[in-house]
Enzyme design. Sequence first.
Site, mmCIF file in Angstrom:
data_model
loop_
_atom_site.group_PDB
_atom_site.id
_atom_site.type_symbol
_atom_site.label_atom_id
_atom_site.label_comp_id
_atom_site.label_asym_id
_atom_site.label_seq_id
_atom_site.Cartn_x
_atom_site.Cartn_y
_atom_site.Cartn_z
ATOM 1 C CB CYS A 28 -0.931 -0.003 1.208
ATOM 2 S SG CYS A 28 -1.950 1.484 1.339
ATOM 3 C CD GLU B 73 -3.080 -0.899 -2.168
ATOM 4 O OE1 GLU B 73 -3.344 0.142 -2.809
ATOM 5 O OE2 GLU B 73 -3.297 -0.999 -0.957
#
Length: 219
Positions: free
Chosen positions: A135, A207
């Site tokens: 992330c 993601e």
Amino acid sequence: MKLTDKLYEAAKPIWDGYLTQPFVKELGEGTLGMERFRFYMIQDYRYLLQYSKVFALGIVKAEEEELQRLFAGMVHDTLDGEMNVHKAYMARLGITEEEVANTKTALSNQSYTSYMLDEAYKGGVLEVLVAVLSCAWSYQMIGEHHKTIPGALEHPMYGEWVNGYSCQEYCDSTQQIIDLVDKYGEGIDEKREEHLKEIFVNCSRYEADFWDMAYSLEY
């Protein structure tokens, strides 16, 4: 080769697709619809509340005082740094705390944070760090790419986002995680390395799913 180099190579096919995902691409171009950005901000705010818990587990797992303090700093940076950017945006978008509290967490969002927390609970310091790395690192990559787009930093709505994830302070915080992964990953056996690659790749896939979720407004 450092551990983070191996993690990056394992996830590169996924990362190569981030910049072409509609949400990410249109945000950089300044053409992203406001409804999609609003949905994203609420979901990302809810995500960060769980993301900070992964760092908090690092405090629990760490034995050295210095590392405990580093993780504590990461919790602070998330709750009182990154989330302050979100709160500023939320004020501009008319998003109240009540709305955030009463909004359902999207399924892919919930699955992502549950996976990170599960790996952090089961593993040690290294698993905690790798769970959050994709992330932090991918946002830096996107931010640094977007700031090269003419007018992106000056965009009245999205410029602040681009600056937030490409500024030196954010890059330094990401580099801190990278350096810690390489430090604690030095000399680990092949079995653990493969598991860490699996965590990193899975979080990278999450993601991609998060960007798709935000663009499709899918709960």
